[in-house]
Enzyme design. Structure first.
Site, PDB file in Angstrom:
ATOM      1  N   GLY A 305     -40.979 -16.889 -39.841  1.00 58.77           N
ATOM      2  CA  GLY A 305     -42.132 -16.001 -39.860  1.00 58.77           C
ATOM      3  C   GLY A 305     -41.942 -14.891 -38.839  1.00 58.77           C
ATOM      4  O   GLY A 305     -40.814 -14.482 -38.550  1.00 58.77           O
ATOM      5  N   GLU A 306     -43.054 -14.401 -38.295  1.00 59.71           N
ATOM      6  CA  GLU A 306     -43.047 -13.344 -37.276  1.00 59.71           C
ATOM      7  C   GLU A 306     -42.592 -11.988 -37.821  1.00 59.71           C
ATOM      8  O   GLU A 306     -42.532 -11.018 -37.093  1.00 59.71           O
ATOM      9  CB  GLU A 306     -42.141 -13.694 -36.081  1.00 59.71           C
ATOM     10  CG  GLU A 306     -42.467 -14.986 -35.383  1.00 59.71           C
ATOM     11  CD  GLU A 306     -41.519 -15.300 -34.229  1.00 59.71           C
ATOM     12  OE1 GLU A 306     -40.619 -14.464 -33.920  1.00 59.71           O
ATOM     13  OE2 GLU A 306     -41.667 -16.373 -33.629  1.00 59.71           O
TER      14      GLU A 306
END
Length: 338
Positions: A305-306
């Site tokens: 993610g991120e």
């Protein structure tokens, strides 16, 4: 800037009024690509990527000199159902890590010359548990969309949006199920590493949410309100703002793609300015990309993610644009063409 909407109905109207790609720029980029010092098609998908960006930038020589990465963070009431291997406090701790420059996305943003920012959305006030109530009120989801809208730099020439939110693979799976059909088990994955019992709880939570909110789920924006989260809505708002500015977007993993899918289901064609940066190791991401007709640029087993996979794909896009815009034509190079 102040978002040009104060309700979901107004946001829907904004989506319907979005600009299209510049057809003349696409034609000019195709013509230029055909004259470059290489055999036809020798750069494969890089050629397609460059022509696609050209259409959104309105030039036959597109560029990526000011990419922007935005990470949105939110907390989720559905965590109470035991759907995550980590407690909600980790969201706050990771926001601190982003702000200190210590996360993977900080390093990838720096590596590819992207300006990065992080926006925490009411972390002390998680969304409601969607198994018992709508995740957000209309005012809350509109505020989150507006946060995303306002976070986009009008001077950016490429956008990546990412997220941080413990438990947010469960709302993402719920969005996907509501938008494309199927049960919770068809869309949930292990996320941050839940065991088999945790996976079953995730599927059960999604099914409970679908059953509770069923009468509203024919409206994609109500799907976001009832089953989503603040950071998911903020990503959608940022992607919509990029479209209004004709900024091309690189989509990240499962959560980002589920958020983006709400826009596509609300108004067909809303994701024409988006490309899939990668396919993640979260099981249903490939299925979701296929449903959206998006072929990923990379497949590296990422599941962080991120915005990390999309940020990495900035390098691929930069390479495509450098070749397309920087190479000489056969005439310029004095090389005999075919």
């Amino acid at each position: 800037m102040t978002a040009p909407f104060a309700s979901l109905a107004e946001f829907s109207a904004v989506l319907k009024a979005m600009p299209a790609a510049d057809a003349e720029a696409v034609q000019a980029a195709v013509a230029r690509n055909g004259q470059l010092t290489k055999p036809p098609g020798a750069l494969g998908r890089l050629e397609d990527v460059a022509i696609w960006v050209a259409g959104w930038q309105g030039t036959d020589r597109p560029h990526c000199e000011r990419p922007q990465v935005i990470v949105f963070a939110g907390n989720h009431g559905v965590v109470a159902q035991g759907v995550s291997a980590f407690p909600a406090e980790v969201t706050v701790q990771m926001v601190g890590n982003f702000s200190a420059g210590g996360a993977a996305i900080n390093q990838l943003s720096k590596a590819f010359g992207a300006a990065m920012s992080v926006h925490a959305l009411d972390l002390d006030r998680p969304t409601a548990d969607f198994t018992v109530a709508p995740a957000m009120t209309e005012a809350e989801v509109v505020a989150a969309l507006a946060t995303g809208w306002a976070a986009v730099d009008p001077e950016a020439d490429m956008l990546v949006v990412g997220e941080m939110g413990i438990g947010n693979t469960t709302p993402a799976a719920a969005l996907a199920a509501a938008l494309f059909g199927g049960a919770g088990a068809d869309w949930v994955g292990r996320g941050t590493g839940v065991d088999d019992a945790g996976l079953a709880r995730k599927a059960g939570a999604v099914d409970a949410g679908l059953a509770l909110h069923g009468p509203l789920l024919g409206d994609a924006l109500q799907v976001m309100r009832c089953l989503g989260g603040r950071e998911l809505a903020a990503m959608a708002g940022a992607i919509a703002r990029a479209r209004s500015l004709r900024i091309a977007v690189i989509l990240d993993g499962f959560i980002c793609t589920a958020s983006a899918a709400v826009l596509e289901k609300a108004v067909a064609g809303s994701l024409d300015h988006c490309i899939a940066g990668h396919v993640s190791a979260e099981g249903a991401h490939g299925k979701l990309l296929a449903a959206l007709g998006k072929e990923p640029l990379l497949s590296l087993g990422l599941r962080l993610g991120e915005g990390s996979g999309a940020a990495l794909a900035i390098g691929v896009v930069k390479g495509a644009l450098a070749c397309h815009s920087g190479m000489m034509t056969f005439a310029e190079a004095g090389v005999s063409g075919a």
